[in-house]
Scaffold this active site. Structure first.
Site, PDB file in Angstrom:
ATOM      1  N   LEU A 120       0.828  -1.206   0.000  1.00  0.00           N
ATOM      2  CA  LEU A 120       0.000   0.000   0.000  1.00  0.00           C
ATOM      3  C   LEU A 120       0.865   1.259   0.000  1.00  0.00           C
ATOM      4  CD1 LEU A 120      -2.877   1.256   0.395  1.00  0.00           C
ATOM      5  CD2 LEU A 120      -2.372   1.209   2.845  1.00  0.00           C
ATOM      6  N   HIS A 121       0.510   2.213  -0.843  1.00  0.00           N
ATOM      7  CA  HIS A 121       1.185   3.512  -0.863  1.00  0.00           C
ATOM      8  C   HIS A 121       0.282   4.544  -1.523  1.00  0.00           C
ATOM      9  CE1 HIS A 121       2.313   1.497  -4.641  1.00  0.00           C
ATOM     10  NE2 HIS A 121       2.428   2.712  -5.183  1.00  0.00           N
ATOM     11  N   ALA A 122       0.398   5.787  -1.060  1.00  0.00           N
ATOM     12  CA  ALA A 122      -0.375   6.899  -1.625  1.00  0.00           C
ATOM     13  C   ALA A 122       0.557   7.771  -2.446  1.00  0.00           C
ATOM     14  CB  ALA A 122      -1.003   7.724  -0.510  1.00  0.00           C
TER      15      ALA A 122
END
Length: 173
Positions: A120-122
């Protein structure tokens, strides 16, 4: 026809995307112990900011939880809050350092949505009025006016400045 001669780009093109043998970059890069080499701009308690190695625009940051998960629902409420704070801090750093006119902020969940790494990463992408030019449209090429190393140096300096006691509104790492 005019020609562009960005000779420095070859070093970027030929460089490996991550150190050899790195299979889980968002877990392994923070463990290197060298934030400059990893392009980690800031560390919070449960997440961190790192420069995207394939940026859409100069200063393109990723906010990443330290724990290896692939979806927001897998984070604890404390981890989600920390990640959102890190996204907000990243916007503030970019605003102070490079003064964009706006931002695109978002997640890609799964390969069908554009996700290339399961961790997960933004994305925090600084934008400027008129930043779409002919290169990506006609040539399928993005041009960046600054190297990742120079961008890291600039952003890391702003982070240090923001974390000084006079910057009381900034949370510490």
């Amino acid at each position: 026809m005019p020609q562009l001669h960005p000779y420095w780009r070859m070093e970027y093109i030929e460089a490996p995307s991550y150190p050899a043998g790195m299979e889980r970059p968002f877990t392994q890069l923070p463990a290197l112990g060298d934030d400059e080499a990893a392009f980690i701009v800031h560390r919070a308690r449960l997440s961190y900011l790192i420069l995207n190695r394939y940026p859409y625009n100069p200063g393109h940051l990723l906010a990443v939880p330290f724990r290896d998960v692939s979806d927001l629902e897998q984070l604890s409420p404390e981890e989600r809050a920390d990640l959102i704070e890190e996204i907000t801090f990243g916007k503030r750093v970019l605003t102070a350092a490079i003064k964009p006119d706006g931002f695109n902020v978002g997640f890609n969940f799964g390969s069908a949505a554009g996700g290339s790494i399961a961790h997960l990463h933004a994305h925090i992408v600084p934008r400027w009025n008129g930043d779409t030019n002919f290169m990506p449209v006609l040539g399928g090429v993005r041009t960046l006016p600054q190297s990742l190393a120079a961008t890291w140096t600039r952003l890391a300096a702003v982070v240090r400045e923001m974390q000084q006691p006079s910057g009381a509104a900034v949370r510490s790492a």
